[in-house]
Design a protein around this motif. Structure first.
Motif, PDB file in Angstrom:
ATOM      1  N   GLY A   1      39.421  44.368 -31.180  1.00  9.00           N
ATOM      2  CA  GLY A   1      40.111  44.446 -29.898  1.00  9.00           C
ATOM      3  C   GLY A   1      39.279  45.134 -28.837  1.00  9.00           C
ATOM      4  O   GLY A   1      39.237  44.706 -27.687  1.00  9.00           O
ATOM      5  N   MET A   2      38.592  46.213 -29.226  1.00 11.00           N
ATOM      6  CA  MET A   2      37.731  46.914 -28.261  1.00 11.00           C
ATOM      7  C   MET A   2      36.547  46.047 -27.848  1.00 11.00           C
ATOM      8  O   MET A   2      36.136  46.069 -26.690  1.00 11.00           O
TER       9      MET A   2
ATOM     10  N   LEU B   1      37.845  43.582 -25.373  1.00 11.57           N
ATOM     11  CA  LEU B   1      38.079  44.254 -24.092  1.00 11.57           C
ATOM     12  C   LEU B   1      36.764  44.432 -23.334  1.00 11.57           C
ATOM     13  O   LEU B   1      36.693  44.191 -22.125  1.00 11.57           O
TER      14      LEU B   1
ATOM     15  N   ILE C   1      42.280  36.462 -21.762  1.00  5.34           N
ATOM     16  CA  ILE C   1      43.393  37.409 -21.691  1.00  5.34           C
ATOM     17  C   ILE C   1      44.653  36.801 -22.307  1.00  5.34           C
ATOM     18  O   ILE C   1      45.356  37.443 -23.090  1.00  5.34           O
TER      19      ILE C   1
ATOM     20  N   LEU D   1      45.595  39.052 -25.848  1.00  4.94           N
ATOM     21  CA  LEU D   1      46.675  40.046 -25.884  1.00  4.94           C
ATOM     22  C   LEU D   1      47.638  39.796 -27.047  1.00  4.94           C
ATOM     23  O   LEU D   1      47.885  40.700 -27.845  1.00  4.94           O
TER      24      LEU D   1
ATOM     25  N   TYR E   1      45.620  40.317 -30.596  1.00  2.24           N
ATOM     26  CA  TYR E   1      45.328  41.680 -31.037  1.00  2.24           C
ATOM     27  C   TYR E   1      46.574  42.552 -31.157  1.00  2.24           C
ATOM     28  O   TYR E   1      46.625  43.441 -31.987  1.00  2.24           O
TER      29      TYR E   1
END
Length: 182
Positions: A64-65, A68, A107, A111, A114
């Motif tokens: 997830g990081m 991002l 996105i 979202l 994750y």
């Protein structure tokens, strides 16, 4: 690149981008997502479809990081590329600029992926993510509509799709939570 996109926005000053032009500029290549934005019909839809392999790879290969970080880098580089392409082609949000669709689609899928479950990686999930993003990108609910109307620059081009992607992700996450994708 020529012209200042804030001085004239009438259709007579809009330039049609060419393969030759984008091949000579990595920035324009990014803005058109490898040329997907040059599609003669529905370049936003074509750009979103062209984003799917990238989105799937990000989701499958990154935490997830990591995703991002990819999204933030894409926001920064996409804003610069959109700004320069808008200047080069005489229109801040020229139809050939589709790097914003890539971020919006990322996105939309990331979202729910994750936050809820990576087990949702099915063709149906990606198809619904695509449809939801296109609907919100075209419909432009607030704040996407505000960004589209008031931010006539590279960042505005990207942010309206960030907003559309957030709305689409919310709807997709709700559908997943309600068991509509089981």
């Amino acid at each position: 690149m020529r012209g200042d996109m804030t001085t004239s926005n009438n259709e007579s000053s809009v330039i049609k981008p060419s393969w030759r032009q984008i091949r000579q500029s990595p920035v324009l290549l990014l803005a058109t997502w490898g040329g997907a934005g040059l599609a003669p019909v529905a370049p936003g839809t074509v750009g979103t479809l062209a984003a799917l392999p990238f989105v799937v790879l990000v989701l499958w290969l990154m935490s997830g990081m990591g995703a991002l970080l990819v999204a933030l880098v894409l926001l920064v580089l996409g804003s610069v590329a959109s700004q320069r392409a808008g200047r080069a082609w005489g229109k801040p949000d020229h139809g050939a600029i589709v790097v914003d669709e890539v971020l919006g689609m990322l996105i939309t899928a990331a979202l729910p992926w994750y936050l809820l479950s990576p087990a949702i990686s099915s063709v149906v999930f990606y198809g619904l993510a695509f449809a939801a993003f296109r609907a919100f990108d075209i419909g432009k609910p607030w704040p996407a509509s505000w960004c589209d109307r008031h931010l006539k620059n590279g960042l505005g081009v990207m942010l309206d799709d960030v907003a559309a992607g957030c709305w689409a992700a919310l709807v997709l996450a709700l559908a997943l939570q309600l068991g509509l994708l089981d």
